[in-house]
Design a protein around this motif. Structure first.
Motif, PDB file in Angstrom:
ATOM      1  N   GLY A   1      12.394   1.493  -3.376  1.00  0.00           N
ATOM      2  CA  GLY A   1      11.647   1.958  -4.531  1.00  0.00           C
ATOM      3  C   GLY A   1      10.175   1.987  -4.134  1.00  0.00           C
ATOM      4  N   GLY A   2       9.307   2.164  -5.109  1.00  0.00           N
ATOM      5  CA  GLY A   2       7.882   2.086  -4.797  1.00  0.00           C
ATOM      6  C   GLY A   2       7.077   3.320  -5.117  1.00  0.00           C
ATOM      7  N   ALA A   3       7.686   4.295  -5.793  1.00  0.00           N
ATOM      8  CA  ALA A   3       6.953   5.536  -6.069  1.00  0.00           C
ATOM      9  C   ALA A   3       6.468   5.641  -7.503  1.00  0.00           C
ATOM     10  CB  ALA A   3       7.847   6.741  -5.759  1.00  0.00           C
ATOM     11  N   ARG A   4       6.833   4.673  -8.348  1.00  0.00           N
ATOM     12  CA  ARG A   4       6.631   4.907  -9.766  1.00  0.00           C
ATOM     13  C   ARG A   4       5.503   4.097 -10.391  1.00  0.00           C
ATOM     14  NH1 ARG A   4      11.558   5.074 -14.219  1.00  0.00           N
ATOM     15  NH2 ARG A   4      10.544   6.497 -15.668  1.00  0.00           N
ATOM     16  N   PHE A   5       5.655   2.787 -10.505  1.00  0.00           N
ATOM     17  CA  PHE A   5       4.694   2.003 -11.284  1.00  0.00           C
ATOM     18  C   PHE A   5       4.196   0.815 -10.462  1.00  0.00           C
ATOM     19  CE2 PHE A   5       4.218  -0.934 -15.214  1.00  0.00           C
ATOM     20  CZ  PHE A   5       2.867  -0.687 -15.266  1.00  0.00           C
ATOM     21  N   MET A   6       4.858  -0.316 -10.547  1.00  0.00           N
ATOM     22  CA  MET A   6       4.417  -1.478  -9.793  1.00  0.00           C
ATOM     23  C   MET A   6       4.474  -1.206  -8.295  1.00  0.00           C
ATOM     24  SD  MET A   6       5.780  -5.391  -9.956  1.00  0.00           S
ATOM     25  CE  MET A   6       5.063  -6.636  -8.876  1.00  0.00           C
TER      26      MET A   6
ATOM     27  N   VAL B   1       2.232  -0.374  -2.783  1.00  0.00           N
ATOM     28  CA  VAL B   1       2.099   0.450  -1.578  1.00  0.00           C
ATOM     29  C   VAL B   1       0.625   0.690  -1.270  1.00  0.00           C
ATOM     30  CG1 VAL B   1       2.514   2.747  -0.599  1.00  0.00           C
ATOM     31  CG2 VAL B   1       4.352   1.549  -1.796  1.00  0.00           C
ATOM     32  N   GLU B   2      -0.169   1.001  -2.300  1.00  0.00           N
ATOM     33  CA  GLU B   2      -1.593   1.213  -2.093  1.00  0.00           C
ATOM     34  C   GLU B   2      -2.268  -0.050  -1.559  1.00  0.00           C
ATOM     35  OE1 GLU B   2      -3.284   2.623  -5.712  1.00  0.00           O
ATOM     36  OE2 GLU B   2      -2.350   4.617  -5.565  1.00  0.00           O
ATOM     37  N   GLU B   3      -1.829  -1.205  -2.054  1.00  0.00           N
ATOM     38  CA  GLU B   3      -2.399  -2.465  -1.585  1.00  0.00           C
ATOM     39  C   GLU B   3      -2.119  -2.658  -0.092  1.00  0.00           C
ATOM     40  OE1 GLU B   3      -4.402  -6.061  -1.634  1.00  0.00           O
ATOM     41  OE2 GLU B   3      -4.299  -4.563  -3.237  1.00  0.00           O
TER      42      GLU B   3
ATOM     43  N   ASP C   1      11.555  -5.333  -2.204  1.00  0.00           N
ATOM     44  CA  ASP C   1      12.667  -4.761  -2.966  1.00  0.00           C
ATOM     45  C   ASP C   1      12.303  -4.686  -4.452  1.00  0.00           C
ATOM     46  OD1 ASP C   1      15.062  -3.901  -3.972  1.00  0.00           O
ATOM     47  OD2 ASP C   1      16.281  -5.369  -2.901  1.00  0.00           O
ATOM     48  N   PHE C   2      11.976  -3.471  -4.903  1.00  0.00           N
ATOM     49  CA  PHE C   2      11.653  -3.244  -6.315  1.00  0.00           C
ATOM     50  C   PHE C   2      12.879  -2.832  -7.119  1.00  0.00           C
ATOM     51  CE2 PHE C   2       7.684  -2.255  -4.061  1.00  0.00           C
ATOM     52  CZ  PHE C   2       6.793  -3.066  -4.738  1.00  0.00           C
TER      53      PHE C   2
ATOM     54  N   ARG D   1      -3.144  -7.227 -15.129  1.00  0.00           N
ATOM     55  CA  ARG D   1      -3.137  -5.810 -14.795  1.00  0.00           C
ATOM     56  C   ARG D   1      -2.107  -5.539 -13.717  1.00  0.00           C
ATOM     57  NH1 ARG D   1      -9.157  -5.311 -13.033  1.00  0.00           N
ATOM     58  NH2 ARG D   1      -8.500  -7.274 -12.096  1.00  0.00           N
ATOM     59  N   GLU D   2      -1.678  -4.303 -13.671  1.00  0.00           N
ATOM     60  CA  GLU D   2      -0.722  -3.888 -12.661  1.00  0.00           C
ATOM     61  C   GLU D   2      -1.226  -4.188 -11.258  1.00  0.00           C
ATOM     62  OE1 GLU D   2       2.559  -2.607 -10.922  1.00  0.00           O
ATOM     63  OE2 GLU D   2       2.289  -2.818 -13.063  1.00  0.00           O
ATOM     64  N   SER D   3      -2.503  -3.930 -11.021  1.00  0.00           N
ATOM     65  CA  SER D   3      -3.053  -4.145  -9.683  1.00  0.00           C
ATOM     66  C   SER D   3      -2.996  -5.608  -9.279  1.00  0.00           C
ATOM     67  CB  SER D   3      -4.501  -3.644  -9.612  1.00  0.00           C
ATOM     68  OG  SER D   3      -5.296  -4.284 -10.592  1.00  0.00           O
TER      69      SER D   3
END
Length: 254
Positions: free
Chosen positions: A8-13, A18-20, A72-73, A203-205
């Motif tokens: 996973g990893g394309a949607r929200f958290m 991934v950006e981090e 693993d999301f 926050r999400e970040s």
């Protein structure tokens, strides 16, 4: 440079996690079904398409990427984790994104790892696909990881908000606070010993940074579970305060 494979990893958290990793200079590859558009440049982030419940596809992606770390999301069933434990048995670090829903309803705050019980999970719940079994399924996934002889880390976010949230919960509460003098807040099973529900203002970040830290730190498995449960906060005061701040920063009046 750390090689990171995300399930996973394309949607929200996952997107922010991934950006981090990318900001840290790591080499990241997503393994997804392809249902959500990949929000990254293909030159910056790799992508392998496949279903995580297809063991052969998951194993092929792992062999192609040869990751040091797996995040693993998308593990929602105990069988997902059993397969992951086999496929990722030689990986340096496996991070499983669980949920505070894994804790038994009615548990007191503050929740303490090792003292607060997890939800039981029956064989029927383990394969059920309704939200009623979500907590028990996550709890059983956690138990499997904690009992396994692997370097597994578990993070258990509570309710989180931020850009790209597919649930729309943030916009809903902001709108309710802006348009109503009084609002109804969750009750029933969400209440803890008759007090106000615990509301997480993270926050999400922040969640994603902690997830990345869990992957790259020396956290031992016995203390791997991370939980963000704050002191009790009045939901009305929290959402009112947050919404006012949000509206003020965006130039919107309440």
């Amino acid at each position: 440079m750390t090689r990171v494979l995300t399930i996973g990893g394309a949607r929200f958290m996952g997107r922010f996690t991934v950006e981090e990793f990318r900001d840290r200079g790591d080499d990241v590859t997503l393994f997804t079904r392809g249902n959500t558009p990949i929000p990254f440049d293909e030159d910056d982030v790799g992508h392998v398409e496949g279903d995580r419940r297809d063991e052969a596809a998951l194993r092929a992606a792992t062999e192609a990427v040869d990751p040091d770390v797996v995040i693993d999301f998308a593990g929602f069933y105990p069988e997902d984790v059993r397969t992951a434990l086999d496929v990722f048995s030689d990986i340096d670090t496996y991070v499983f994104v669980s949920s505070t829903s894994a804790y038994r309803l009615g548990s007191t705050v503050p929740i303490r790892e090792g003292r607060t019980p997890l939800e039981p999970c029956s064989p029927e719940q383990a394969v059920d696909d309704t939200m009623e079994s979500y907590g028990p399924r996550k709890a059983e996934c956690d138990r499997l990881l904690l009992e396994a002889d692997v370097d597994a880390r578990i993070v258990r976010p509570t309710a989180i908000y931020g850009p790209y949230d597919p649930t729309g919960r943030l916009g809903y509460w902001i709108d309710r606070v802006r348009t109503h003098d009084r609002i109804v807040v969750p009750g029933g099973d969400y209440l803890i010993q008759g007090e106000s529900p615990a509301v997480y203002g993270g926050r999400e970040s922040d969640n994603c940074r902690i997830t990345a830290d869990a992957a790259q730190s020396g956290v031992s498995k016995s203390s791997a579970a991370w939980t963000s449960i704050p002191r009790h906060v009045s939901p009305y005061l929290f959402f009112t305060s947050f919404s006012r701040s949000y509206c003020s920063s965006s130039g919107t009046s309440m």
